[in-house]
Design an enzyme around this catalytic site. Sequence first.
Site, PDB file in Angstrom:
ATOM      1  CB  SER A   7       4.217  11.378   0.214  1.00  0.00           C
ATOM      2  OG  SER A   7       4.234  10.420  -0.809  1.00  0.00           O
ATOM      3  CG  ASN A  52       0.035   7.965  -5.699  1.00  0.00           C
ATOM      4  OD1 ASN A  52       0.859   7.125  -6.018  1.00  0.00           O
ATOM      5  ND2 ASN A  52      -0.009   9.153  -6.255  1.00  0.00           N
ATOM      6  CG  ASP A  53       2.655   7.902  -1.540  1.00  0.00           C
ATOM      7  OD1 ASP A  53       3.015   8.017  -2.726  1.00  0.00           O
ATOM      8  OD2 ASP A  53       2.573   8.846  -0.750  1.00  0.00           O
ATOM      9  CB  VAL A  54      -0.858   2.389   0.264  1.00  0.00           C
ATOM     10  CG1 VAL A  54      -0.817   3.408   1.389  1.00  0.00           C
ATOM     11  CG2 VAL A  54      -2.102   2.554  -0.580  1.00  0.00           C
TER      12      VAL A  54
END
Lengths: 482, 113
Positions: free
Chosen positions: A444, A403-405
Site C-alpha cells: 500500500s 508489512n502493513d498488518v
Amino acid sequence: MLPTIAHLLTGAADMIAAFLFMYGLKRMSSPVSAPSGIRVAGCGMLVAVAASFLNVFTVDAAAKPHLWVNLGLAIVALVLGASAAWFKGRSVAMTEMPQMVAIYNGLGGGAAGAIAAVELFGHKTHGAGQLVITLLGGLIGAVSMSGSVIAWAKLDEVLKKPLRFSGQRMLNAVVFVAALVVGGYIVYVVQSGASPVLPIASVLWIFFGLTLLIGILMTLPIGGADMPVVISIYNAATGLAVGFDGYVIQEPALMIAGMVVGAAGTLLTLLMAKAMNRSVSNVLFSNFGDVSRQKRSKMTGEEKPVEASDAGIAMRYAKSVIIIPGYGLAVAQAQEKLYEFVKLLQSAGVNVKFAIHPVAGRMPGQMDVLLAEAGVPYDLIHQLDEINDDFATTDVALVIGANDVVNPAARTDKSSPIYGMPILNADKAKKCYVVKRGQGKGYSGIENELFYEDNTYMVYGDAQAVLVEMIEAVRGLGAAAA
Amino acid sequence: MHFDMAITGFVALYIFMLAAFGGWVIIGNVPAILHTPLMSGSNFVHGIVVIGGITALLNASTPTEQVIGFFAVLLGAGNAAGGYAVTDRMLAMFQASHQPVHVLHVKHPAKKS
C-alpha cells in the site's frame, strides 16, 4: 401423468439439494468436518443437476419443436463448462486462488445474467413485479460478471494500475442511472403495451450493455489491495442474482442457495472491511492509496540490518516465537522452507505459533490455505483476536513478507491511512525480526514504524534464501553440539 | 394431485428472508482460518444457477434464447465444477498436528471424488 411425476421429482430433488447445501456449509465450521461438508454440498449439486433434465417433460408448448436441439445444447454446454473449469481448478496454484474465485464467481454472475436475459428476450415474465425482479437479476448478474472479470485481471496482474481519471464518479453515476432508466423504460413498454422507439430486443441489448459497463467502470479504479473485499461483494451479488432468477423461473433451490450465498458474502465483506478498518463504501468509492503516496511521515531511528544466520540462531535459543507471514512469503514461495525451519525450532523445544492477520494475502484466509498446503498443522495457526495478547510474553516475533498488518502507526498515527486498522502486535514482542526483500514500502506504499523500533532487526533478502540460511545456521549449531 | 409450486409475493419474501438469515447464522460460525475455502465453497453453492440455465435452455424457442441459454449453462457449469474442485482441494490440505506429514498430498480414493 409424466409431467406431474417430473414436477414431483424435480421438486423433491431441489429440496434435497437445498438441504444438502445448508448442511454442507454448516459442516464448514471446523477444519475437521469441512472436507465432508463440501462433498455433501457436491452431492446436492449432482442431484439437482440430474433432476433438472426431467424438465424435458414439462417444457413450454413453444419450445417443444426445439426440444432435442435444446437438450443437446444443454449437455454439450454442461460437459464443456464443467470439464474446463474442473481441470483448471484441479491444477491451479494455491497462490492464484483469489483469481480463480473471482473468475468462477464471474461465470456464476454471467450465468445468472444470461438466465434473466433468456426470460426477457422470450417475454416469459408475468406481471410487473416479476419483470422488475428479472431486470434486477440481470443487472446484478451482469455487473457481477464484468466486475469479477476486471477483479480477476487485476489480481492476475493483467491490469497493473488502478485506472482513475477526473469525472470518473460522474461517468459511473451517469451509466448507472442510464441503466436504471432503460430498465424502467422496458417495464413501462412491456406493461403498457406502448410501442417502443426501438425494437424491444435492441432495448434489452442496450440494457445489458450498460449493466456490463457498470461492473467494469466500478471495478477499474479500485486498487489491487482492495480486491478481496471486491470479490466478496461480487460473490454476494451473484448469490443475490441467482436468488432473483430462482424466483423468476420458480426454482426454490436457486432462491435458497442464492440468498444463503448473498448473506454469506455480505457477512464476509463486512468482516473484511472491519479488519481493514474501512467501510465498504470507502473501499468502493474512495480511490484508496492516493493519500498515502503523497505524505511521508518522518521516521526516528534507523533500520538495523542483521545477518539471517544470527537471526536464526537467536530464534533457536528463544523460548517462544510467533511468526507473522504475509503475502511476500507466498511470492517468494518460501512456505515449505518456513515450515522446515519451524520444525527445526520445534525439535529444539521452541514454542512456535503462526499469527495470521484477517487481510493477510490477497483474500481472507488465503495465508491459512498456503500454510496448510506447506503442511503446517492448523492448530499452530492462530487468528489476530486469539493471539494478539500473547506477543507481550513472546521472545521473538518473526515477520516474513508482511508489512502493513504490523505497522504500529495504525494504533498511534492519526494521519496514517491505515489508522485504526487492527494490527498484529509484533512490536510488543521482546525482539522482532523482519524478513524483507530490501528497504522500501509495502503493497500500500505506507512507511512502517515497526522497522525503526529499537527492538526490531531487519533481515534483508529473498525470503526463501533467508530461510535457507537460517536453517543451515541452526543445523550447524546442532552438528557442533553433537 | 397437484405438485406444481407457485411462489409469489410474500411466500417468496419469506423464503428469501429465512434463507438469508440461515446463511448469515451458518456462515457466522465459520472460523477465519477457513474463510478462503468458505468463499470458494459459497461460490460453488451459487453454481446451482446451472440448473436454472438448463431449465431456461430447455424452454428456449428462438435462436437468441438458445444462444444465451447455452452460455448460461456453460458458465453455470464452470462455476459449479470449478468452485467444487478448488474448495475440495483446499480443504484436503488442512491437517491437525498429530497426523503424519506424508498423508498431506495423497489423493482421495477415486470412489469418493
